[in-house]
Design a protein around this motif. Structure first.
Motif, mmCIF file in Angstrom:
data_model
loop_
_atom_site.group_PDB
_atom_site.id
_atom_site.type_symbol
_atom_site.label_atom_id
_atom_site.label_comp_id
_atom_site.label_asym_id
_atom_site.label_seq_id
_atom_site.Cartn_x
_atom_site.Cartn_y
_atom_site.Cartn_z
ATOM 1 N N PRO A 1 0.811 -1.227 0.000
ATOM 2 C CA PRO A 1 0.000 0.000 0.000
ATOM 3 C C PRO A 1 0.837 1.267 0.000
ATOM 4 N N ALA A 2 1.954 1.270 0.714
ATOM 5 C CA ALA A 2 2.814 2.459 0.738
ATOM 6 C C ALA A 2 3.486 2.674 -0.611
ATOM 7 N N TRP A 3 3.947 1.616 -1.246
ATOM 8 C CA TRP A 3 4.590 1.748 -2.556
ATOM 9 C C TRP A 3 3.628 2.370 -3.561
ATOM 10 N N ARG A 4 2.386 1.960 -3.509
ATOM 11 C CA ARG A 4 1.420 2.507 -4.450
ATOM 12 C C ARG A 4 1.101 3.973 -4.163
ATOM 13 N N ALA B 1 11.490 -2.430 -2.931
ATOM 14 C CA ALA B 1 10.443 -1.675 -3.617
ATOM 15 C C ALA B 1 10.642 -1.721 -5.128
ATOM 16 N N ARG B 2 11.864 -1.740 -5.558
ATOM 17 C CA ARG B 2 12.155 -1.773 -6.996
ATOM 18 C C ARG B 2 11.824 -3.137 -7.595
ATOM 19 N N LEU B 3 12.151 -4.196 -6.873
ATOM 20 C CA LEU B 3 11.945 -5.541 -7.403
ATOM 21 C C LEU B 3 10.476 -5.957 -7.364
ATOM 22 N N PHE B 4 9.797 -5.649 -6.271
ATOM 23 C CA PHE B 4 8.437 -6.145 -6.086
ATOM 24 C C PHE B 4 7.366 -5.173 -6.563
ATOM 25 N N HIS B 5 7.739 -3.910 -6.766
ATOM 26 C CA HIS B 5 6.739 -2.943 -7.198
ATOM 27 C C HIS B 5 7.148 -2.204 -8.463
ATOM 28 N N GLY B 6 8.443 -2.159 -8.772
ATOM 29 C CA GLY B 6 8.897 -1.446 -9.951
ATOM 30 C C GLY B 6 9.113 0.030 -9.723
ATOM 31 N N GLY B 7 9.399 0.431 -8.492
ATOM 32 C CA GLY B 7 9.616 1.837 -8.191
ATOM 33 C C GLY B 7 10.940 2.347 -8.727
ATOM 34 N N PRO B 8 11.140 3.661 -8.675
ATOM 35 C CA PRO B 8 12.403 4.244 -9.143
ATOM 36 C C PRO B 8 13.589 3.752 -8.333
ATOM 37 N N ALA B 9 14.767 3.904 -8.910
ATOM 38 C CA ALA B 9 15.981 3.454 -8.241
ATOM 39 C C ALA B 9 16.467 4.456 -7.208
#
Length: 697
Positions: free
Chosen positions: A295-298, A355-363
């Protein structure tokens, strides 16, 4: 320290490695055969033995064929040698930042009588393995005069060390004690012994090169000629991989067997106990990712202390679940994270990578991608998520032309819970309204990336009715502007019970903490070296309330208050759910996708997230999440409730300091049956005023 079992496993691995090398030699012989025949024919002609038109033609044909085959073989060999093998995404741990950890690994290697790993890295996963990074593309330039303390060898002219890198799951360091971590790592470190054998090392390099060559053939954006050449190279590489697959598989099994046999003499009894902690750590890590972090990543926020959160989640699990009662007593021992000089900074780096691996967030962090502490999580994530979901719900109601319930002051422009309850509990409309078919998409066709999570604070009716309903809301870009246009479908019916939280939306998705803890998970792909018995954090379509943020939808631009009328028997809930799905799809399509610069990482980041956590949610589940979010906002604004964080269930609603565990079934009664009675009674009991305006964003 070499017993019969160790030698048997090592010999089996070496024999299989020789089988791989024989296939390589045969491929080389096939490539050289036409050229060799051409040389023989040319030699026969120069010595006046093979004369005549036939031999002249044969010499010409074989010379051309030999040259073409040699060029093709040279191209394949060049690609296999130069292609960069895949490398796992990790956080590098320097010797200076973890001297105690390096010392423990070096002592463990001495006890096992094997070479020490060349370096240590962390991965945001519950697994450990050895990874060969001897390819020149994987290593930094050598530093003059720098001594590699773990191997005891001074810097040489080699660009990379010969020994493999030890990759450790970061949750292990925070949850396990020092002795438990040493026992778990023993069979992994023991794998450096067989890995040092020249035949095994050569066979592994050949297999990794073939795998990298196959990947080169699938890179997009090349010119037509290059694509044809790369496709031919990839075809040859796949053919060779199929030929040596069995030998490579048995070779790795032999290496693992030899490593496990060698590790028997090191902390064997403690290793049995430590394996229990591996499964428990995986259960806590999976819960934390799917119900708390997602939820936080989104929302564009990433928790910066995920590994510390694992400890809190597992401590809470041991308090709730009798199966885990004995695990809390070990917390008094020294944790393995004490082996790090700065555990906070390493935890932050591992959290960003997760966050990058499981959600695709920025590096990297930025205005739309910032860290959040656990103390700020309820206000920064939970409250904002609920209000964004509620805003989206009212925005869709406005687009459908849904009237405000009777009794609402005309001067009041703020949205209310009564509007939602009245609409969902009323009969299907007979006039024009938006039907699900008029949208460009439906819940069934939602993209996987769009609907992967839901409100994490509610429990599923079938599994845990005692868990609080705490829906989380996904960030939206626009604020709803409530209007009151007359519509054929007026909301005059009695308020209905709010739909259950996200977790409840999925049938039977909820399991008790003990079940989730004990349940086996998908195994990770085999590594080139020995691995621990724990499985990687595989995505769990858990019933953690799906986050409205990720629900897929169709183009929201097609939401019009004057679409063709739906059938009389079509429930209003289905129409609203389809409209919410469309709105979410539109928002996700408009959201920018962050990528790293070319060659910024040693691993391929063009298909992030690599490990999506949850499958798409249905339109009904999305509606349940949004209605729950609206109820939570009304409880906060009118009854003094507060947003909270449950380490196992994610966002939660606190009324008088206690979790609202009985909200979920009442929300389901409203959404699925159109019955507002149970929810209305719950609202009165909790002191929530549905007719009062609610602040959205």
């Amino acid at each position: 320290m070499t017993g019969i079992g160790v030698e048997a496993g090592a010999q089996a691995a070496r024999s299989r490695a020789l089988g791989v090398l024989r296939i390589r030699s045969r491929a080389l012989a096939v490539a050289l055969l036409p050229a060799a025949v051409a040389v023989v024919l040319l030699a026969g002609g120069s010595t006046s033995h093979l004369l005549g038109g036939f031999w002249d033609t044969a010499r010409l044909v074989m010379s051309v064929l030999g040259a073409v085959v040699l060029l093709a073989a040279g191209a394949v060999a060049l690609v296999v040698a130069r292609a960069r093998p895949a490398v796992s995404p990790t956080v590098a741990i320097a010797e200076e930042s973890a001297p105690d950890l390096y010392r423990m690994v070096r002592d463990l290697a001495d006890r096992l009588d094997v070479p020490a790993p060349s370096a240590i890295a962390l991965t945001p996963d519950c697994d450990s393995w050895l990874e060969d990074r001897t390819h020149p593309a994987h290593g930094p330039p050598p530093q003059e005069g720098r001594e590699d303390e773990i191997t005891g060898v001074r810097g040489s002219h080699r660009r990379v060390p010969a020994a493999p890198v030890l990759v450790i799951g970061s949750p292990f360091l925070w949850w396990m004690r020092v002795g438990e971590l040493r026992a778990v790592l023993a069979p992994v470190v023991a794998g450096t012994g067989p890995s040092a054998h020249p035949d095994i090392a050569a066979a592994r390099r050949f297999v990794r090169g073939l795998d990298a060559a196959v990947a080169v053939g699938s890179v997009p954006g090349r010119c037509p000629l290059t694509r044809v050449v790369c496709a031919g190279v990839a075809w040859v590489a796949r053919l060779l991989l199929r030929s040596c697959r069995e030998h490579a598989t048995q070779m790795e099994r032999g290496v693992a067997a030899a490593a496990a046999e060698r590790a028997q003499a090191v902390d064997y009894g403690l290793r049995i106990v430590a394996q229990e902690q591996v499964g428990l750590a995986y259960a806590g890590w999976d819960r934390l990712l799917t119900r708390v972090a997602l939820p936080a990543w989104r929302m564009g926020r990433w928790p910066s202390r995920l590994d510390a959160g694992v400890v809190a989640a597992l401590t809470e699990l041991s308090r709730r679940d009798r199966l885990a009662e004995g695990f809390a007593s070990r917390l008094g021992e020294r944790p393995a994270c004490d082996l790090l000089e700065e555990p906070g900074s390493i935890d932050e780096a591992a959290s960003l990578l997760a966050a990058r691996l499981f959600h695709g967030g920025p590096a990297e962090t930025g205005p739309d991608w910032s860290p959040v502490d656990w103390q700020e999580y309820p206000e920064e994530v939970v409250d904002r998520k609920w209000r964004l979901d509620a805003a989206r719900l009212h925005r869709v109601l406005d687009a459908q032309g849904v009237r405000r319930p009777p009794g609402t002051p005309p001067e009041s422009d703020a949205p209310t819970l009564s509007r939602v309850l009245s609409h969902l509990s009323s009969s299907p409309p007979t006039g024009p309204t938006v039907r699900p078919g008029s949208l460009s998409g439906s819940a069934d066709s939602m993209p996987r990336s769009a609907a992967t999570d839901g409100p994490a604070g509610t429990a599923s009716p079938s599994a845990e009715a005692d868990r609080p309903a705490d829906p989380a809301a996904r960030p939206t870009t626009a604020h709803p502007t409530p209007t009151d246009p007359p519509a054929e479908a007026s909301a005059t019916a009695d308020p209905v019970p709010a739909p259950p939280s996200d977790d409840m939306a999925t049938d039977g998705a909820r399991t008790s903490a003990a079940d989730r803890d004990a349940a086996p998970h998908e195994p990770t792909p085999p590594h080139a070296s020995a691995t621990t018995d724990c499985t990687p954090a595989s995505p769990h379509p858990s019933a953690d309330a799906p986050d409205p943020l990720d629900a897929p939808t169709t183009a929201a631009g097609e939401l019009t208050p004057h679409a063709s009328p739906p059938p009389h028997d079509e429930p209003l809930a289905e129409i609203l759910a389809a409209a919410l799905t469309a709105e979410l799809v539109r928002e996700e399509a408009a959201a920018p996708t962050a990528r790293t610069a070319p060659d910024a990482t040693a691993w391929d980041d063009t298909a992030l997230p690599l490990f999506p956590l949850q499958p798409p949610r249905s339109a009904r589940e999305l509606l349940t999440d949004h209605v729950t979010a609206m109820i939570c906002c009304a409880a906060i604004d009118t009854a003094g409730a507060t947003p909270g964080l449950d380490w196992l269930d994610g966002p939660s609603l606190l009324i008088n300091g206690e979790r609202a565990a009985d909200l979920a079934p009442r929300v389901l009664s409203l959404v699925e049956d159109g019955d507002p009675g149970p929810l209305r009674a719950w609202l009165v009991k909790s002191g929530i005023r549905p007719e009062k305006p609610v602040r959205l964003v």
